[in-house]
Design an enzyme around this catalytic site. Sequence first.
Site, PDB file in Angstrom:
ATOM      1  N   GLU A 111       0.394  -9.740   3.846  1.00  0.00           N
ATOM      2  CA  GLU A 111       0.437 -11.160   3.183  1.00  0.00           C
ATOM      3  C   GLU A 111      -0.041 -12.049   4.027  1.00  0.00           C
ATOM      4  O   GLU A 111      -1.406 -13.520   3.918  1.00  0.00           O
ATOM      5  CB  GLU A 111       0.854 -11.321   1.993  1.00  0.00           C
ATOM      6  CG  GLU A 111       0.456 -10.428   0.559  1.00  0.00           C
ATOM      7  CD  GLU A 111       1.462  -8.932   0.554  1.00  0.00           C
ATOM      8  OE1 GLU A 111       1.986  -8.689   2.076  1.00  0.00           O
ATOM      9  OE2 GLU A 111       1.020  -7.862   0.486  1.00  0.00           O
TER      10      GLU A 111
ATOM     11  N   HIS B 155       6.971  -8.971 -10.417  1.00  0.00           N
ATOM     12  CA  HIS B 155       6.005  -7.864 -10.317  1.00  0.00           C
ATOM     13  C   HIS B 155       5.470  -9.122 -11.784  1.00  0.00           C
ATOM     14  O   HIS B 155       4.422  -8.768 -12.564  1.00  0.00           O
ATOM     15  CB  HIS B 155       5.558  -6.483 -10.775  1.00  0.00           C
ATOM     16  CG  HIS B 155       5.707  -5.932  -9.007  1.00  0.00           C
ATOM     17  ND1 HIS B 155       6.582  -6.242  -8.097  1.00  0.00           N
ATOM     18  CD2 HIS B 155       4.542  -5.009  -9.033  1.00  0.00           C
ATOM     19  CE1 HIS B 155       5.403  -5.380  -7.784  1.00  0.00           C
ATOM     20  NE2 HIS B 155       4.623  -5.044  -7.774  1.00  0.00           N
TER      21      HIS B 155
HETATM   22  C1  TPP Z   1       3.718  -7.392  -0.462  1.00  0.00           C
HETATM   23  C2  TPP Z   1       3.563  -6.042  -1.897  1.00  0.00           C
HETATM   24  N1  TPP Z   1       2.253  -5.967  -0.907  1.00  0.00           N
HETATM   25  C3  TPP Z   1       1.910  -4.766  -2.181  1.00  0.00           C
HETATM   26  C4  TPP Z   1       2.473  -4.182  -2.637  1.00  0.00           C
HETATM   27  C5  TPP Z   1       1.207  -2.848  -3.773  1.00  0.00           C
HETATM   28  N2  TPP Z   1       2.359  -1.970  -3.327  1.00  0.00           N
HETATM   29  C6  TPP Z   1       2.937  -1.306  -4.324  1.00  0.00           C
HETATM   30  S1  TPP Z   1       3.674  -0.234  -3.328  1.00  0.00           S
HETATM   31  C7  TPP Z   1       2.177  -0.547  -2.203  1.00  0.00           C
HETATM   32  C8  TPP Z   1       1.622   0.821  -1.480  1.00  0.00           C
HETATM   33  C9  TPP Z   1       3.212   1.163  -0.178  1.00  0.00           C
HETATM   34  O1  TPP Z   1       2.811   2.199   0.857  1.00  0.00           O
HETATM   35  P1  TPP Z   1       3.773   2.960   1.387  1.00  0.00           P
HETATM   36  O2  TPP Z   1       4.348   1.904   2.553  1.00  0.00           O
HETATM   37  O3  TPP Z   1       3.706   4.096   2.521  1.00  0.00           O
HETATM   38  O4  TPP Z   1       4.906   3.429   0.275  1.00  0.00           O
HETATM   39  P2  TPP Z   1       4.383   4.811  -0.315  1.00  0.00           P
HETATM   40  O5  TPP Z   1       3.450   3.715  -1.780  1.00  0.00           O
HETATM   41  O6  TPP Z   1       2.540   6.084  -0.010  1.00  0.00           O
HETATM   42  O7  TPP Z   1       5.430   5.891  -0.836  1.00  0.00           O
HETATM   43  C10 TPP Z   1       1.803  -1.384  -2.324  1.00  0.00           C
HETATM   44  C11 TPP Z   1       0.769  -1.912  -1.314  1.00  0.00           C
HETATM   45  C12 TPP Z   1       3.466  -4.185  -2.881  1.00  0.00           C
HETATM   46  N3  TPP Z   1       4.531  -3.642  -3.584  1.00  0.00           N
HETATM   47  N4  TPP Z   1       3.836  -5.808  -2.514  1.00  0.00           N
END
Ligand code: TPP
Lengths: 358, 358, 321, 321
Positions: B67, B136
Amino acid sequence: MSMPPSKEKAMTFAEAINDAMIEAMTVDDKVFCYGLGVDDPKRIFGTTDDLKERFGSGRVFDVPTAENALMGIGIGAALGGYRPVFVNQRFDFILLAMDQIVNGAAKWRYMFGGQNKVPMVLRAIVGRGWGQGPTHSQCLHSWFAHIPGLKVVMPTSPRDAKGLLLASIFDDNPVIFIEHRWLHNTSGLVPSGDYRVPLGEAEFLREGRDLTIVATSYMNVEALHAMDHLDSQGITADLIDLRCVRPIDWDKISLSVKKTGRLLVLDIGASAVSVASEIVSKVSTDNWSDLTAAPIKICMPDKAQPTSPALTRGFYPDASTIVRKISSLVGKELEWQSLSDKQSWPHDVPGTWFNGPF
Amino acid sequence: MSMPPSKEKAMTFAEAINDAMIEAMTVDDKVFCYGLGVDDPKRIFGTTDDLKERFGSGRVFDVPTAENALMGIGIGAALGGYRPVFVNQRFDFILLAMDQIVNGAAKWRYMFGGQNKVPMVLRAIVGRGWGQGPTHSQCLHSWFAHIPGLKVVMPTSPRDAKGLLLASIFDDNPVIFIEHRWLHNTSGLVPSGDYRVPLGEAEFLREGRDLTIVATSYMNVEALHAMDHLDSQGITADLIDLRCVRPIDWDKISLSVKKTGRLLVLDIGASAVSVASEIVSKVSTDNWSDLTAAPIKICMPDKAQPTSPALTRGFYPDASTIVRKISSLVGKELEWQSLSDKQSWPHDVPGTWFNGPF
Amino acid sequence: MKINKKELLFRMARIRKVEETIAEKYSEQEMRCPTHLSIGQELVGAAAGMILQPNDYAVSTHRGHAHYLGKGGDMNAMVAEIYGKVDGCARGRGGSMHLVDQKVGFMGTTAIVGNSIPVGVGLGLSIKMANETRVSAIFLGDGCIEEGVFYESANFSAVQNLPVVFICENNLYSVYSPLAVRQPKGRVINEMVHSLGLKTFVEEGENVEDTYNCMLDAVTFARGRNGPVFIEISAYRWREHCGPNYDNDLAYRTEEEFLDWKARDPLDTYRKSLLETGQISESELCELDEKVCAEVDAAFEFAVNSDFPDNAEAYIDEYAP
Amino acid sequence: MKINKKELLFRMARIRKVEETIAEKYSEQEMRCPTHLSIGQELVGAAAGMILQPNDYAVSTHRGHAHYLGKGGDMNAMVAEIYGKVDGCARGRGGSMHLVDQKVGFMGTTAIVGNSIPVGVGLGLSIKMANETRVSAIFLGDGCIEEGVFYESANFSAVQNLPVVFICENNLYSVYSPLAVRQPKGRVINEMVHSLGLKTFVEEGENVEDTYNCMLDAVTFARGRNGPVFIEISAYRWREHCGPNYDNDLAYRTEEEFLDWKARDPLDTYRKSLLETGQISESELCELDEKVCAEVDAAFEFAVNSDFPDNAEAYIDEYAP
Ligand SMILES: Cc1ncc(C[n+]2csc(CCOP(=O)(O)OP(=O)(O)O)c2C)c(N)n1
Ligand SMILES: Cc1ncc(C[n+]2csc(CCOP(=O)(O)OP(=O)(O)O)c2C)c(N)n1
Ligand SMILES: [Mg+2]
Ligand SMILES: [Mg+2]
């Protein structure tokens, strides 16, 4: 908490911070201190003097430039049983650490059901004058005062600098501890030993009849000048040094407003949506019938801060601004010009001893 | 700016955002849209539908989770002549981007002497209910309203969602555009074409005698319910949808308070040091002699938000809370229980159509 | 050290079962919070839990069920938490994304991507300062890698030579976004991290015992005060990013890709291989399944029967006294 | 492409002279803002300015004088800015840390470590979107590398294959802090960055022409749409981090270290070598020095004689109309 009157010693605000750090690290070996430059030759304006020498580089250490992680690392160490003190030379730098401060430290206890705690202190120093400019001079204590889970401390006197820092370090919550650069060289008597000032208690610096002044940090200094000046003009005020902007000591404010009926709030940050607004708002709601005049506030302009001394002149409200506002608040003409004329050094430094750069 | 009355179409708030995006990207090929998921199957709750298909992946693109850099990249692209729209699924995520927003975007024009501009929009969506929980669901519009150099927009109606988003995109300043998740599925008539609503102008949603209600975002919906309910009890109000919390349309507020003498402010964020406090504060100072009763505010509690539906019940103020406060403000007993009884779906979802997760 | 193979299988099966039960019951609308399931990704949590000591620390992300359970977190308290009950591990205040069990060193999962990473490093710092031999494990996804705070945290852990174990499950996606739009072409995560100054380990998550051994080596290295380590394990999330359903119909990934990974399901593969090589018997498997079912059923019963927190609990614990 | 050697020498000398004049006059208390001098580090700004086109973008840091001047920034406007005058490049609102000259693509220096990095990447994105052949240069120090935003920015520039040129002057220190307390032992910055997915270049800053050529290669690569590049050049700051004085007495670094670097001063070395190899004559050097002195004197005269901004200017330009 606060100890029986002990020996007092004259020292500067910066020395008082240093004294508190030494005391805290002496009485509790879980206290440690980290941040850019805490062990460098300048020692954060002297506030971390001698720490490395006394407590070793395991407890006093320099770090990479990485404010967000460093804040989170403090949280982790706190969960691991320590009491970290994370030092930042400018408040503006911690804009990088807001996720860890707000989504992390402030929430940790609540969101995990109250079973743990994050006792840590973030020291943030607010710059001013000598071309600190738009990104080396902001004080966003009003942001933190909006956040449940944080405590926000803003000492004015050397005595409070020590007492509040010790209380902050031994508080079991995340505390944002805000130091104004222009206070570091002011001096006063400071109790020795483990002297603590409870968080959340404001202090009457003056008592009077005509109005209530609520002030934070450096603005207390200007308010004291203003009230000294007004003494001879027959105006007296309750001057309340807020000391903490979260939590706020509403009782003292309310008590005073009940007596005086008039409120003037002084703040070191921008005006809109500020701690000053909160105080005016709350008093207007809760002390409506006590007020005899419209409450007012004096803050920094709602503008970024310029660099050139030609532009900062008049930018920061001072004692004469305060006198002029009091004049309209109490509806009485008051002399202020002599106050402005008195200052013998340039407006953008705290005193003659200073010759830049910060 | 705002166009002559054109064709209107019924659509949801989310569709109106989408419509605005399509319009903006059609009329100006310098507008582009980026952020996590803007081109994914869910299309940010439908708000970025069809954008990639119409404008291509060069102007509509997904990004790494980063971000702070993404905000700065928007600033750079804006300096390079573009009008970036940076989309964030939750407001809470942009706590990571505060350095770029506040030390960067907000200051750029001022600190470089006014010779350039940073026209960019940061869309931030505020969660609520269905276990969004402590990180959230925060809405920190009050933070941004404290920052010189930012504009902060909070639409309530689908019409304004479109008109304000178009105005935000074509404004030459950084704009924080805040969408409440519970508004996305509300619907209303929306003008077609390049419909813009000027930033900084509040709107009267109701006109009345007894009090002035100033509300932001979703709280307007609750206020409308409350006023509908009070109609039969003989209480009418000016209901002012603030629409922007920086700048604030003080003229309309003042005008109304002069008429009604009573002020109630509704806010979707935590109470302390909030936009609501600012409004109470400013009105108390500037409209002191117009007020006939203590101004009051209704905000979210000064607490982190819990997850369990058992804990969010009652956490969010609603129409019945408003009626109760109005009752004490106008000094008249008012019936409110039937309002609470009316809701047929669980308190933690916006309507029956919703079955989680957000 | 020999792997306790039955135990490993049991731990994986147990996680699978809880997650599938959540998926099954989610549509009842009683679990009212965003929930990210670990189905398909049970191995890492299960293995880590056997390799880590109870007093080792761990933190994790939004997708933390497997890590919490693996580390020894209380299953009843987890399910109750998702149900928003007072017996939840966070008394209902955190939900699925905020699991904690400090008794077993599980210090918390948080919902902001990357947010728990520096916290894990700070726990590692506390270990070093106290001169202990524990380690601090940080579970993270391939998306977490992209946040600057990961980089800052990795750097700090290397500078300070902390006993930190980064455990990255690379499941190819962040929500609906494939790696290609998020990381440079040709990026190999563990190689990138190696250059940050960490000792790195990598294994395909379909090789169950290799993965276990790889993680064991890594933890042993960190515990020996040799500095922080980073482990990358490939994995695949079977269901939607958030919620109980399959979502391959959304076409952000192909059904074939899913089926390909499913065919290599570490749990199923391992089960079969232990059976085929006579390392476990049919009847033992039966017993294992029964044990798992009983535990999971009990957890749901516990959760459903647990009270909701008193509404007043929303307003406490803003501050420690 | 052949190096215009005299021009390079001239540009370095010019930067040195401004900086030394600032140092000389700083104690007069007329330049009232934090000022970070580039003395000892003139080469990178000077060379970049010759290699970059005027319509290429550049951003820089707190230590940006050399980059600004190198890129063609108006010297009068820079000195006036430091004096807080209305003819300053930011009308006195920014000071030494906020230099800008958009005419020559110099888009700004900012005072928060790492802050200008993503801005430079965004400028690169605007170039790509407009399908232009310019590049966006980002000057940064070894300390900036430590901020997460650097990593995020580098990653994004690689994912998007942007025409971005990161130019890192590794001067071993961040304020008083040596690399050892900030980055892992054995870290080679450019190697680390290579693993982030950038094409990397490295040169010792004492080799003036090699450095020039290295930077030229890098910029050419990026301009050719081959993706972002990262250049690491070694350098040494002679004076204190912020302010006009020498500060080796503070003992955060040794006098020997300083003398060793000073002996390899790129400016002096290059001057001597051009002279010794007959590529420049004594009289040309005299001329060069005179030209430099005249320009710098004029700049200070301009600045000193420029008016202060009207006090009301503090309160304008919060918003674009
Ligand atoms: C700072 C922030 N940006 C975006 C999100 C939205 N978000 C929630 S889970 C996620 C995916 C993260 O991917 P990964 O680390 O690969 O974990 P996975 O869900 O694949 O286990 C995102 C982008 C968030 N929670 N926090
Ligand atoms: C976010 C932030 N943290 C800390 C500082 C204080 N600070 C100013 S310059 C600097 C040193 C940066 O070092 P480097 O990038 O190597 O640049 P150099 O000064 O060596 O040219 C630091 C830490 C800052 N300005 N911003
Ligand atoms: Mg993933
Ligand atoms: Mg450096």
